[in-house]
Write an enzyme that holds these catalytic residues in place. Structure first.
Site, short mmCIF file in Angstrom:
data_model
loop_
_atom_site.label_atom_id
_atom_site.label_comp_id
_atom_site.label_asym_id
_atom_site.label_seq_id
_atom_site.Cartn_x
_atom_site.Cartn_y
_atom_site.Cartn_z
CE LYS A 125 -2.59 0.55 3.61
NZ LYS A 125 -2.31 -0.53 4.38
CB THR B 89 5.27 0.10 -2.39
OG1 THR B 89 5.92 -0.43 -1.25
CG2 THR B 89 6.22 0.08 -3.57
NE ARG C 110 -0.58 4.68 8.76
CZ ARG C 110 -0.94 3.49 9.21
NH1 ARG C 110 -1.49 3.38 10.40
NH2 ARG C 110 -0.77 2.41 8.47
CE LYS D 156 2.50 -3.04 9.08
NZ LYS D 156 3.06 -1.84 8.47
CB ALA E 272 -4.68 0.87 10.97
CG PHE F 189 -4.37 -2.81 9.29
CD1 PHE F 189 -3.14 -3.41 9.08
CD2 PHE F 189 -4.72 -2.45 10.58
CE1 PHE F 189 -2.27 -3.65 10.15
CE2 PHE F 189 -3.86 -2.68 11.65
CZ PHE F 189 -2.64 -3.28 11.43
CG PHE G 155 4.90 -9.84 -6.19
CD1 PHE G 155 5.89 -10.16 -5.27
CD2 PHE G 155 3.92 -8.94 -5.80
CE1 PHE G 155 5.91 -9.61 -4.00
CE2 PHE G 155 3.92 -8.37 -4.54
CZ PHE G 155 4.92 -8.71 -3.63
CD1 TRP H 274 8.76 -2.86 -4.22
CD2 TRP H 274 9.91 -4.06 -5.73
NE1 TRP H 274 9.78 -3.50 -3.56
CE2 TRP H 274 10.50 -4.24 -4.46
CE3 TRP H 274 10.46 -4.71 -6.84
CZ2 TRP H 274 11.61 -5.06 -4.27
CZ3 TRP H 274 11.56 -5.53 -6.65
CH2 TRP H 274 12.14 -5.69 -5.38
#
Length: 558
Positions: free
Chosen positions: A73, A75, A96, A107, A275, A303, A383, A411
């Protein structure tokens, strides 16, 4: 070069002096308070002078329910900001700040990844500009003043059994969840049971992220309920005369931080409430400042969309008067396969059937987001293991739900890999199609608001709450808190309160374990199932691999 780790890519970045980044948004150098060469705070006095400017377009990035396979998210938020700049738009990003707990836990950081990152990555994921330390200090000052007041005679009549204000630290430490303070005799006060939460779960964090300015901040801090008397009447932070000193500690933390992406897009990184226990968005002051300075502002909510986006709309937008113009829903083929029942170790093999099954989760989020009157576009975060057939399945599923999906390679490729999505999002934001409205009106009863979220967003069959909880909600309504929005605290992994129930379940039961009044932040927290306000570290925390190399550079952050 895409095989490089995030930290290696970040370290190789050619950063511009922060004054040049500010200049892209028309911020004069004298309005920036530099922290080194590559980060700065934007002065309150400058922000106040922007009030009469029109707002730019607001774009929310949210996601399907998170899985261990990852969604990307942040990224995508960073990549989309870069993509909008690439097609000639004046864009900024709002995200954030990272908590130290997840950085040293499992994480990782919160600066994006690959070629779509915010830098300086190491600073952002560690102490940054000290905002979280200031929040921790302000929170714990209030805690100290409560126990001190009791020690010196308890003039306010605080019932020591009903002190609701705990302490916080920005670290995962399960040993501090439940503790006894005040041991050691008369000179140390009165023993009582309390505990620590992680800083991002503090109401002070939520308040900082919702306050419009320093006056509003102090008003909200004063409104915090810290304890109750024996007759159950509340005691506020202002009764202890703590609100002024807390505001002083938060004076600099209240000013938004400006940094840059790898492609030099201005990025506001400010605040970071949990969140699930809080509302999971960056600060109102950062978002509103960005909207005055950029034509397009890309922000994210924590999230999946059932938690983050719902709170962004029903709490942040409602309270700050924001009107979002478009929503980007992030999904990965891998995460959809996991929602479709595939084990993590089997995600590399093509499985179109599992993608189709997992798309039930995607479809549910699209339907939910449309209830708020904002157009939805799906970003497929690419991916290398994704196959053409799997990608086609996601695109078809989005089309069937009245949306559209775009494959994004930001990415690996940076802004060049997300140009198509950026072009479409700008068109939608400019079209005026959005007819934003929150899910429920302010005047609806508190329990009805809970039921509305549970049934319309989670698709639950019923909400279970015992008489004590319903009586508490009615008492808060009678005390004038009935118009507050609801902040649901539940697992992020499922629409239900069972983290193992993936996909798009319906008819399930939402049990309410506890309700808490965040009178300063201005919402009622409804705790469903098991929610940790102080996480623990895993068996092998990320901290084990973090160290300085021979060149004095940080290794192991991700």
């Amino acid at each position: 070069m895409t095989h490089l780790s995030d930290i290696e890519i970040a370290r190789a970045a050619k950063k511009l002096p922060i004054q040049e980044i500010g200049a892209k948004l028309g911020i004069p150098a004298e309005a920036l308070l530099p922290y080194g060469h590559d980060k700065a705070k934007v002065q309150q006095s400058f922000i106040k002078g922007l009030a009469d400017r029109p707002d730019g377009k607001l774009i929310l990035v949210t996601a399907i329910n998170p899985t261990p396979a990852g969604e990307g998210k942040t990224t995508t938020t960073v990549g989309l900001g870069d993509g909008l700049r690439r097609i000639g738009k004046n864009a900024a990003v709002c995200i954030r700040e990272a908590s130290l707990g997840p950085c040293f836990g499992m994480k990782g950081g919160a600066a994006g990844g690959g070629r779509a990152q915010v830098v300086p990555m190491e600073d952002m994921n560690l102490h940054f500009t000290g905002d979280f330390h200031a929040i921790t200090a302000a929170h714990n000052l209030l805690a100290a003043m409560i126990d001190n007041h009791i020690y010196w005679g308890n003039e306010l009549g605080i019932d020591e059994r009903r002190v609701s204000w705990r302490r916080v630290m920005d670290m995962n430490d399960r040993a501090l969840r439940d503790i006894v303070v005040g041991l050691g005799g008369v000179s140390n006060g009165f023993p009582r049971q309390t505990g620590f939460d992680i800083t991002v779960a503090s109401e002070v964090m939520a308040i900082l992220c919702l306050a419009r300015d320093l006056d509003d901040l102090q008003e909200r801090l004063g409104n915090i309920i810290v304890a109750y008397r024996r007759d159950r009447s509340p005691i506020y932070a202002r009764d202890l005369k703590a609100d002024g000193a807390m505001t002083v500690l938060l004076k600099d933390a209240m000013q938004p931080n400006l940094v840059q992406t790898l492609e030099h897009t201005p990025a506001f990184v400010h605040g970071g409430p949990f969140a699930n226990i809080a509302h999971g968005c960056n600060s109102v002051i950062a978002t509103t400042t960005a909207l005055k300075l950029a034509d397009y502002v890309v922000t994210e909510a924590g999230f999946g969309a059932d938690l983050g986006a719902e709170k962004f709309f029903d709490i942040k937008c409602r309270k700050a008067g924001l009107r979002p113009d478009a929503v980007v829903l992030v999904a990965t083929v891998r995460a959809l396969k996991m929602n479709g029942g595939v084990a993590r170790e089997d995600l590399g093999s093509e499985n179109v059937k599992a993608v189709a099954a997992g798309c039930a989760n995607l479809g549910r989020h699209i339907e939910n987001l449309k209830q708020f009157g904002v157009p939805v576009v799906v970003a497929i975060n690419h991916f290398t293991t994704d196959t053409e057939a799997e990608i086609a399945e996601v695109k078809e599923h989005a089309r069937r739900h009245g949306s559209e999906a775009y494959l994004c390679r930001h990415w690996a490729e940076g802004s060049a890999g997300i140009e198509e999505l950026a072009t479409r999002v700008a068109e939608i934001a400019d079209s005026g199609r959005a007819q934003f409205a929150p899910l429920y009106p302010d005047e609806m009863g508190l329990f009805e608001k809970i039921e509305t979220i549970a049934k319309r967003i989670y698709r639950a069959g019923e909400v279970i709450a015992d008489k004590k909880i319903r009586d508490q909600l009615r008492a808060w309504e009678a005390a004038g808190y009935g118009n507050l929005p609801i902040c649901m605290a539940k697992t992020q992994y499922s629409f239900s309160t069972d983290p193992n129930l993936r996909g798009a379940p319906t008819g399930h039961t939402v049990p309410i374990r506890e309700v808490r009044l965040s009178a300063g932040a201005g919402f009622v927290v409804v705790i469903c199932g098991e929610i940790m306000t102080m996480p623990g570290l895993p068996r092998h925390p990320a901290a084990e691999a973090i160290h300085l190399n021979e060149a004095g550079e940080i290794e192991g952050l991700f």
